[in-house]
Design a protein around this motif. Sequence first.
Motif, mmCIF file in Angstrom:
data_model
loop_
_atom_site.group_PDB
_atom_site.id
_atom_site.type_symbol
_atom_site.label_atom_id
_atom_site.label_comp_id
_atom_site.label_asym_id
_atom_site.label_seq_id
_atom_site.Cartn_x
_atom_site.Cartn_y
_atom_site.Cartn_z
ATOM 1 N N UNK A 31 0.831 -1.201 0.000
ATOM 2 C CA UNK A 31 0.000 0.000 0.000
ATOM 3 C C UNK A 31 0.865 1.250 0.000
ATOM 4 N N UNK A 32 0.371 2.308 -0.618
ATOM 5 C CA UNK A 32 1.102 3.575 -0.674
ATOM 6 C C UNK A 32 1.203 4.157 0.728
ATOM 7 N N UNK A 33 2.374 4.671 1.072
ATOM 8 C CA UNK A 33 2.502 5.254 2.410
ATOM 9 C C UNK A 33 1.680 6.530 2.514
ATOM 10 N N UNK A 34 1.107 6.735 3.683
ATOM 11 C CA UNK A 34 0.348 7.966 3.917
ATOM 12 C C UNK A 34 1.319 9.132 3.968
ATOM 13 N N UNK A 35 0.836 10.316 3.617
ATOM 14 C CA UNK A 35 1.722 11.472 3.665
ATOM 15 C C UNK A 35 2.140 11.712 5.112
ATOM 16 N N UNK A 36 3.357 12.162 5.282
ATOM 17 C CA UNK A 36 3.900 12.373 6.613
ATOM 18 C C UNK A 36 3.153 13.525 7.284
ATOM 19 N N UNK A 37 2.638 13.288 8.464
ATOM 20 C CA UNK A 37 1.848 14.301 9.167
ATOM 21 C C UNK A 37 2.609 14.929 10.328
ATOM 22 N N UNK A 38 3.907 14.673 10.422
ATOM 23 C CA UNK A 38 4.714 15.285 11.471
ATOM 24 C C UNK A 38 4.830 16.785 11.210
ATOM 25 N N UNK A 39 5.146 17.533 12.257
ATOM 26 C CA UNK A 39 5.205 18.993 12.164
ATOM 27 C C UNK A 39 6.183 19.465 11.093
#
Length: 135
Positions: A31-39
Amino acid sequence: MRAAAFIRFMATAGSVAFLTLVAGCQTESPPAPASNTAALATMERVALGANACWFKSGDAAFKPYRLAPELNSFSGRPRILIVKRNSPESRPLAVVQAEGHPARLQAFGPLFSETVGARMTADIKRWAAGGTGCR
Protein backbone atom coordinates in the motif's frame (compact mmCIF):
# COMPACT_ATOMS: atom_id res chain seq x y z
CA MET A 1 28.56 -39.29 -5.31
CA ARG A 2 25.48 -39.41 -7.53
CA ALA A 3 23.14 -39.79 -4.57
CA ALA A 4 24.55 -36.69 -2.85
CA ALA A 5 24.15 -34.62 -6.03
CA PHE A 6 20.59 -35.86 -6.44
CA ILE A 7 19.76 -34.92 -2.83
CA ARG A 8 21.22 -31.41 -3.31
CA PHE A 9 19.25 -31.03 -6.55
CA MET A 10 16.00 -32.06 -4.84
CA ALA A 11 16.64 -29.72 -1.88
CA THR A 12 17.28 -26.81 -4.26
CA ALA A 13 14.22 -27.65 -6.37
CA GLY A 14 12.10 -27.88 -3.23
CA SER A 15 13.36 -24.50 -2.02
CA VAL A 16 12.60 -22.90 -5.39
CA ALA A 17 9.10 -24.40 -5.41
CA PHE A 18 8.47 -23.15 -1.86
CA LEU A 19 9.67 -19.61 -2.68
CA THR A 20 7.51 -19.57 -5.81
CA LEU A 21 4.49 -20.61 -3.75
CA VAL A 22 5.18 -17.92 -1.11
CA ALA A 23 5.72 -15.24 -3.78
CA GLY A 24 2.39 -16.16 -5.36
CA CYS A 25 0.63 -15.42 -2.07
CA GLN A 26 2.01 -11.91 -1.83
CA THR A 27 -0.10 -8.90 -2.77
CA GLU A 28 0.66 -7.18 -6.05
CA SER A 29 2.19 -4.09 -4.46
CA PRO A 30 2.48 -2.69 -0.99
CA PRO A 31 0.00 0.00 0.00
CA ALA A 32 1.10 3.58 -0.67
CA PRO A 33 2.50 5.25 2.41
CA ALA A 34 0.35 7.97 3.92
CA SER A 35 1.72 11.47 3.67
CA ASN A 36 3.90 12.37 6.61
CA THR A 37 1.85 14.30 9.17
CA ALA A 38 4.71 15.29 11.47
CA ALA A 39 5.20 18.99 12.16
CA LEU A 40 8.38 19.38 10.10
CA ALA A 41 7.04 17.56 7.04
CA THR A 42 3.80 19.54 7.21
CA MET A 43 5.62 22.85 7.46
CA GLU A 44 7.94 21.89 4.60
CA ARG A 45 4.88 21.37 2.37
CA VAL A 46 3.39 24.69 3.49
CA ALA A 47 6.69 26.53 2.92
CA LEU A 48 7.11 25.07 -0.57
CA GLY A 49 3.54 25.93 -1.52
CA ALA A 50 3.76 29.46 -0.13
CA ASN A 51 7.06 30.12 -1.85
CA ALA A 52 5.88 28.82 -5.23
CA CYS A 53 2.35 30.24 -5.23
CA TRP A 54 2.71 33.51 -3.35
CA PHE A 55 6.25 34.70 -3.96
CA LYS A 56 7.91 33.00 -6.96
CA SER A 57 4.75 33.39 -9.05
CA GLY A 58 4.96 37.18 -8.79
CA ASP A 59 1.54 37.41 -7.13
CA ALA A 60 0.84 41.14 -6.68
CA ALA A 61 -0.80 40.57 -3.28
CA PHE A 62 2.53 39.36 -1.89
CA LYS A 63 4.92 41.80 -3.63
CA PRO A 64 5.43 43.90 -0.47
CA TYR A 65 6.40 40.81 1.57
CA ARG A 66 9.11 38.20 1.86
CA LEU A 67 8.99 34.59 3.07
CA ALA A 68 11.29 33.75 5.99
CA PRO A 69 11.23 30.01 6.69
CA GLU A 70 12.46 28.81 10.08
CA LEU A 71 12.05 25.07 9.63
CA ASN A 72 15.11 23.98 11.63
CA SER A 73 13.54 24.69 14.99
CA PHE A 74 15.03 23.27 18.16
CA SER A 75 11.79 24.06 19.97
CA GLY A 76 9.91 21.43 17.96
CA ARG A 77 7.84 24.14 16.27
CA PRO A 78 9.02 24.66 12.69
CA ARG A 79 7.51 27.81 11.24
CA ILE A 80 7.42 30.25 8.38
CA LEU A 81 7.22 33.99 8.74
CA ILE A 82 5.98 36.59 6.30
CA VAL A 83 7.81 39.85 6.79
CA LYS A 84 8.05 43.20 5.01
CA ARG A 85 10.20 42.87 1.89
CA ASN A 86 12.38 45.90 2.67
CA SER A 87 12.49 45.34 6.43
CA PRO A 88 12.95 41.61 7.10
CA GLU A 89 14.16 42.24 10.66
CA SER A 90 10.86 43.84 11.65
CA ARG A 91 8.03 42.08 13.41
CA PRO A 92 6.45 39.32 11.27
CA LEU A 93 3.12 40.12 9.63
CA ALA A 94 2.13 36.44 9.57
CA VAL A 95 3.38 33.36 11.38
CA VAL A 96 2.47 29.77 10.50
CA GLN A 97 3.83 27.09 12.81
CA ALA A 98 3.21 23.46 13.63
CA GLU A 99 4.06 21.06 16.40
CA GLY A 100 3.49 17.41 17.23
CA HIS A 101 2.63 14.29 15.29
CA PRO A 102 0.11 14.63 13.80
CA ALA A 103 0.90 18.28 13.32
CA ARG A 104 -1.22 20.92 14.99
CA LEU A 105 -1.03 24.12 12.96
CA GLN A 106 -1.32 27.66 14.21
CA ALA A 107 -1.48 30.72 11.99
CA PHE A 108 -1.63 34.24 13.31
CA GLY A 109 -0.62 37.82 12.63
CA PRO A 110 -2.15 40.97 11.21
CA LEU A 111 -1.89 39.81 7.59
CA PHE A 112 -4.60 37.23 8.26
CA SER A 113 -7.11 40.01 8.92
CA GLU A 114 -6.34 41.66 5.56
CA THR A 115 -8.18 40.79 2.33
CA VAL A 116 -5.53 38.20 1.46
CA GLY A 117 -5.99 36.43 4.82
CA ALA A 118 -8.87 34.16 3.79
CA ARG A 119 -6.93 33.00 0.74
CA MET A 120 -3.83 32.37 2.85
CA THR A 121 -5.83 30.30 5.31
CA ALA A 122 -7.38 28.17 2.55
CA ASP A 123 -3.98 27.62 0.87
CA ILE A 124 -2.27 26.70 4.14
CA LYS A 125 -4.97 24.17 5.03
CA ARG A 126 -4.75 22.61 1.56
CA TRP A 127 -0.95 22.32 1.62
CA ALA A 128 -0.93 21.01 5.19
CA ALA A 129 -3.36 18.27 4.19
CA GLY A 130 -1.04 17.19 1.36
CA GLY A 131 -2.56 19.17 -1.50
CA THR A 132 -0.38 20.89 -4.04
CA GLY A 133 -0.62 23.66 -6.55
CA CYS A 134 -1.85 27.22 -6.54
CA ARG A 135 -5.34 28.61 -6.71
